[in-house]
Design a protein around this motif. Structure first.
Motif, PDB file in Angstrom:
ATOM      1  N   VAL A   1       0.659  -1.534   0.011  1.00 28.64           N
ATOM      2  CA  VAL A   1      -0.191   0.075   0.146  1.00 28.64           C
ATOM      3  C   VAL A   1       0.373   1.310   0.115  1.00 28.64           C
ATOM      4  O   VAL A   1       0.448   2.045  -0.867  1.00 28.64           O
ATOM      5  N   MET A   2       1.365   1.413   0.581  1.00 26.17           N
ATOM      6  CA  MET A   2       3.044   2.289   0.532  1.00 26.17           C
ATOM      7  C   MET A   2       2.975   3.186  -0.413  1.00 26.17           C
ATOM      8  O   MET A   2       3.809   3.730  -1.242  1.00 26.17           O
ATOM      9  N   LEU A   3       4.195   1.489  -0.886  1.00 22.57           N
ATOM     10  CA  LEU A   3       4.932   1.602  -2.507  1.00 22.57           C
ATOM     11  C   LEU A   3       3.785   2.360  -3.563  1.00 22.57           C
ATOM     12  O   LEU A   3       4.504   2.989  -4.255  1.00 22.57           O
ATOM     13  N   VAL A   4       2.299   1.946  -3.542  1.00 22.10           N
ATOM     14  CA  VAL A   4       1.852   2.300  -4.490  1.00 22.10           C
ATOM     15  C   VAL A   4       0.951   4.029  -4.064  1.00 22.10           C
ATOM     16  O   VAL A   4       1.155   4.870  -4.723  1.00 22.10           O
ATOM     17  N   LEU A   5       0.954   3.905  -2.314  1.00 22.47           N
ATOM     18  CA  LEU A   5       0.173   5.362  -2.207  1.00 22.47           C
ATOM     19  C   LEU A   5       1.635   6.410  -2.297  1.00 22.47           C
ATOM     20  O   LEU A   5       0.778   7.477  -1.773  1.00 22.47           O
ATOM     21  N   LEU A   6       2.312   6.071  -2.180  1.00 15.66           N
ATOM     22  CA  LEU A   6       2.984   7.512  -1.823  1.00 15.66           C
ATOM     23  C   LEU A   6       3.647   7.163  -2.946  1.00 15.66           C
ATOM     24  O   LEU A   6       4.892   8.966  -2.739  1.00 15.66           O
ATOM     25  N   ALA A   7       3.890   7.358  -3.962  1.00 13.27           N
ATOM     26  CA  ALA A   7       4.029   7.763  -5.499  1.00 13.27           C
ATOM     27  C   ALA A   7       3.109   8.467  -5.958  1.00 13.27           C
ATOM     28  O   ALA A   7       2.148   7.663  -6.578  1.00 13.27           O
ATOM     29  N   PRO A   8       3.196  10.201  -5.983  1.00 12.29           N
ATOM     30  CA  PRO A   8       2.555  10.238  -6.992  1.00 12.29           C
ATOM     31  C   PRO A   8       2.422   9.989  -8.662  1.00 12.29           C
ATOM     32  O   PRO A   8       3.693   9.909  -9.318  1.00 12.29           O
ATOM     33  N   CYS A   9       1.219  10.325  -9.429  1.00 10.59           N
ATOM     34  CA  CYS A   9       1.352   9.914 -10.971  1.00 10.59           C
ATOM     35  C   CYS A   9       2.454  11.277 -11.610  1.00 10.59           C
ATOM     36  O   CYS A   9       1.771  12.748 -11.275  1.00 10.59           O
ATOM     37  N   ILE A  10       2.676  10.543 -13.113  1.00  9.68           N
ATOM     38  CA  ILE A  10       3.110  11.457 -13.563  1.00  9.68           C
ATOM     39  C   ILE A  10       2.387  11.715 -14.885  1.00  9.68           C
ATOM     40  O   ILE A  10       3.595  11.820 -15.965  1.00  9.68           O
ATOM     41  N   ASP A  11       1.343   9.507 -15.349  1.00  9.29           N
ATOM     42  CA  ASP A  11       1.762  10.022 -16.456  1.00  9.29           C
ATOM     43  C   ASP A  11       0.131  10.632 -17.208  1.00  9.29           C
ATOM     44  O   ASP A  11      -0.632  11.673 -17.480  1.00  9.29           O
ATOM     45  N   TYR A  12      -1.107   9.517 -17.155  1.00  6.53           N
ATOM     46  CA  TYR A  12      -3.022   9.947 -17.101  1.00  6.53           C
ATOM     47  C   TYR A  12      -2.880  10.748 -16.267  1.00  6.53           C
ATOM     48  O   TYR A  12      -4.056  11.467 -16.831  1.00  6.53           O
TER      49      TYR A  12
ATOM     50  N   PHE B   1      -5.609  16.650  -7.978  1.00  2.98           N
ATOM     51  CA  PHE B   1      -5.539  15.630  -9.024  1.00  2.98           C
ATOM     52  C   PHE B   1      -4.492  15.059  -8.855  1.00  2.98           C
ATOM     53  O   PHE B   1      -4.800  13.997  -8.844  1.00  2.98           O
ATOM     54  N   SER B   2      -3.333  15.645  -8.812  1.00  5.42           N
ATOM     55  CA  SER B   2      -1.920  14.957  -8.544  1.00  5.42           C
ATOM     56  C   SER B   2      -1.979  13.943  -7.136  1.00  5.42           C
ATOM     57  O   SER B   2      -1.340  12.997  -7.049  1.00  5.42           O
ATOM     58  N   ALA B   3      -2.902  15.063  -5.950  1.00  5.88           N
ATOM     59  CA  ALA B   3      -2.449  14.315  -4.976  1.00  5.88           C
ATOM     60  C   ALA B   3      -3.273  13.014  -4.514  1.00  5.88           C
ATOM     61  O   ALA B   3      -3.128  12.033  -4.323  1.00  5.88           O
ATOM     62  N   ALA B   4      -4.547  13.317  -5.546  1.00  3.93           N
ATOM     63  CA  ALA B   4      -5.078  11.283  -5.691  1.00  3.93           C
ATOM     64  C   ALA B   4      -4.921  10.844  -7.046  1.00  3.93           C
ATOM     65  O   ALA B   4      -4.815   9.478  -6.525  1.00  3.93           O
ATOM     66  N   THR B   5      -4.010  10.882  -7.499  1.00  2.00           N
ATOM     67  CA  THR B   5      -3.469  10.193  -8.928  1.00  2.00           C
ATOM     68  C   THR B   5      -2.066   9.294  -8.238  1.00  2.00           C
ATOM     69  O   THR B   5      -1.104  10.293  -8.126  1.00  2.00           O
ATOM     70  N   ARG B   6      -1.926   7.913  -8.232  1.00  2.00           N
ATOM     71  CA  ARG B   6      -0.671   7.694  -8.052  1.00  2.00           C
ATOM     72  C   ARG B   6      -0.080   6.307  -9.116  1.00  2.00           C
ATOM     73  O   ARG B   6      -0.337   6.406 -10.132  1.00  2.00           O
ATOM     74  N   ASN B   7       0.852   6.029  -8.200  1.00  2.00           N
ATOM     75  CA  ASN B   7       2.043   5.993  -9.908  1.00  2.00           C
ATOM     76  C   ASN B   7       1.805   4.355  -9.482  1.00  2.00           C
ATOM     77  O   ASN B   7       2.833   3.756  -9.833  1.00  2.00           O
TER      78      ASN B   7
ATOM     79  N   ALA C   1      -1.649  -8.179  -6.441  1.00  2.00           N
ATOM     80  CA  ALA C   1      -2.740  -7.806  -6.835  1.00  2.00           C
ATOM     81  C   ALA C   1      -3.703  -7.046  -5.611  1.00  2.00           C
ATOM     82  O   ALA C   1      -4.439  -6.221  -5.834  1.00  2.00           O
ATOM     83  N   ILE C   2      -2.738  -6.574  -5.274  1.00  2.00           N
ATOM     84  CA  ILE C   2      -3.231  -5.021  -4.394  1.00  2.00           C
ATOM     85  C   ILE C   2      -2.704  -3.674  -5.044  1.00  2.00           C
ATOM     86  O   ILE C   2      -3.529  -2.692  -4.712  1.00  2.00           O
ATOM     87  N   ILE C   3      -1.704  -4.258  -5.498  1.00  2.00           N
ATOM     88  CA  ILE C   3      -1.810  -3.327  -6.207  1.00  2.00           C
ATOM     89  C   ILE C   3      -2.160  -2.954  -7.959  1.00  2.00           C
ATOM     90  O   ILE C   3      -2.792  -1.381  -7.960  1.00  2.00           O
ATOM     91  N   VAL C   4      -2.640  -3.655  -8.505  1.00  2.00           N
ATOM     92  CA  VAL C   4      -3.691  -4.141  -9.595  1.00  2.00           C
ATOM     93  C   VAL C   4      -5.065  -2.888  -8.673  1.00  2.00           C
ATOM     94  O   VAL C   4      -5.790  -2.295  -9.185  1.00  2.00           O
ATOM     95  N   ALA C   5      -5.193  -3.326  -7.995  1.00  2.00           N
ATOM     96  CA  ALA C   5      -6.817  -3.204  -7.230  1.00  2.00           C
ATOM     97  C   ALA C   5      -6.573  -1.621  -6.660  1.00  2.00           C
ATOM     98  O   ALA C   5      -7.340  -1.154  -7.143  1.00  2.00           O
ATOM     99  N   GLN C   6      -5.574  -0.957  -6.452  1.00  2.00           N
ATOM    100  CA  GLN C   6      -5.693   0.101  -6.251  1.00  2.00           C
ATOM    101  C   GLN C   6      -6.033   1.351  -8.048  1.00  2.00           C
ATOM    102  O   GLN C   6      -6.065   1.850  -7.715  1.00  2.00           O
ATOM    103  N   THR C   7      -5.134   0.301  -8.614  1.00  2.00           N
ATOM    104  CA  THR C   7      -5.377   0.454  -9.969  1.00  2.00           C
ATOM    105  C   THR C   7      -6.640   0.969 -10.591  1.00  2.00           C
ATOM    106  O   THR C   7      -7.239   1.740 -10.686  1.00  2.00           O
ATOM    107  N   LEU C   8      -7.278   0.077  -9.880  1.00  2.00           N
ATOM    108  CA  LEU C   8      -9.200  -0.416 -11.123  1.00  2.00           C
ATOM    109  C   LEU C   8      -9.872   0.924  -9.496  1.00  2.00           C
ATOM    110  O   LEU C   8     -10.843   1.878 -10.440  1.00  2.00           O
TER     111      LEU C   8
END
Length: 329
Positions: A104-115, A268-274, A294-301
């Motif tokens: 969870v920390m890996l995915v939520l601590l990294a702000p998105c840079i693309d979409y 948007f940057s705060a909400a969208t993760r990498n 599985a938990i990283i793809v779950a966050q994406t969805l």
């Protein structure tokens, strides 16, 4: 249809492309045996996806981002001070398992840079300004992730992150695609052929991301049994985050006197993760499959569903202040 129009269509329909890819992959995995063999294709697909993703980041325009001092400072405070506090609070409240906390920390601590740029444009944010700061967000998150994990996981970090495979994953799946993207951008600035190549590759982020989702699903779904409980546990974290993060970004930006379009960009940057960018780092964790993918793809969805809400709700925040047009990006 020219390349620019086709890229715009892909970007605007990307949520449906991703969900379609996931659904098709799920049907293939449930109806076909031996799909776990696709696990070996995850890293090559990720490498290509990250290359074409980084190619959309204006690496040569890092200086332009640094001139947007006020916006950049607020963006960094929100993403690397306030959001980690929120993530630490949510993880501490909802999760006890260190492996789940790590994912969870890996995915939520990294702000998105693309979409995030596309969705912010659809949500009447200043996408041009956000695009200019993406190189800084990428660099800072890569520097800060090990620090956050060490601080939050403490002595458990050594159990889950082995230096050699982690560094190997970072080097080959993040650093190398990033360098290749920078060299391709440089070639495109100096050569007509390079420019045409760059334009063609500009069509690939959405299909490449859909391909990664497809491969991950068909490889992981047959092994999903142990991960179902994990996904169930992390979903409340993701949903709570999806609600609170954009509000925090918007509130801080407005308190710091940013205009409405710029404040929407921070939201948007705060909400969208990498999520898929950190996936190779998660796969480097011993025993990562199937739980961490599985938990990283779950966050994406969860995030993609949330984006459909954001482009309608966040777009109304701040009333009718002018938003830069797509042609300005």
């Amino acid at each position: 249809m020219n390349i620019e129009k086709l890229r715009d269509v892909l970007e605007q329909k990307q949520v449906f492309v991703y969900f379609g890819s996931v659904l098709i992959a799920a049907m293939v995995a449930m109806s076909t045996s031996g799909t776990t063999a696709a696990e070996g294709a995850i890293n090559p697909a990720l490498g290509f996806m990250l290359f074409v993703t980084f190619l959309q980041v204006p690496l040569a325009e890092l200086g332009q981002a640094l001139r947007q001092i006020r916006f950049l400072l607020i963006l960094l405070i929100v993403n690397f001070v306030l959001i980690p506090v929120l993530v630490l609070t949510l993880v501490g409240f909802f999760l006890d398992d260190p492996m789940l906390r790590l994912g969870v920390m890996l995915v939520l601590l990294a702000p998105c840079i693309d979409y995030v740029v596309t969705f912010s444009h659809l949500g009447r944010a200043d996408a041009r300004l956000l695009l200019a700061t993406t190189p800084v967000l990428l660099i800072v998150q890569m520097l800060m992730l090990p620090v956050y994990l060490g601080l939050i996981l403490g002595k458990d970090v050594a159990r889950y992150i082995e230096a050699v495979p982690f560094v190997h994953a970072f080097a080959w799946l993040i650093a190398v695609p990033l360098v290749l993207a920078g060299l391709t951008q440089l070639y495109a600035r100096k050569s007509r052929v390079g420019k045409q190549l760059s334009q063609m590759l500009g069509l690939m982020p959405v299909p490449a991301t859909a391909l990664v989702l497809f491969i991950v699903i068909i490889a992981v779904l047959p092994q999903i049994g142990p991960a179902i409980d994990a996904v169930t546990k992390v979903l409340p974290v993701y949903v709570t985050y999806a609600v609170l993060a954009p509000v925090i970004g918007w509130w801080i930006a407005r308190r710091m006197k940013l205009d409405a379009p710029s404040s929407r960009s921070v939201a948007f940057s705060a909400a969208t993760r990498n999520s898929l960018v950190v996936l190779p780092l998660a796969l480097a964790v011993p025993g990562a499959i199937p739980v961490l993918p599985a938990i990283i793809v779950a966050q994406t969805l969860v995030e993609l569903i949330s984006e459909l809400v954001y482009v309608r709700v966040i777009a109304r925040w701040g009333g009718g202040e002018r938003t830069p047009q797509r042609s300005d990006i």
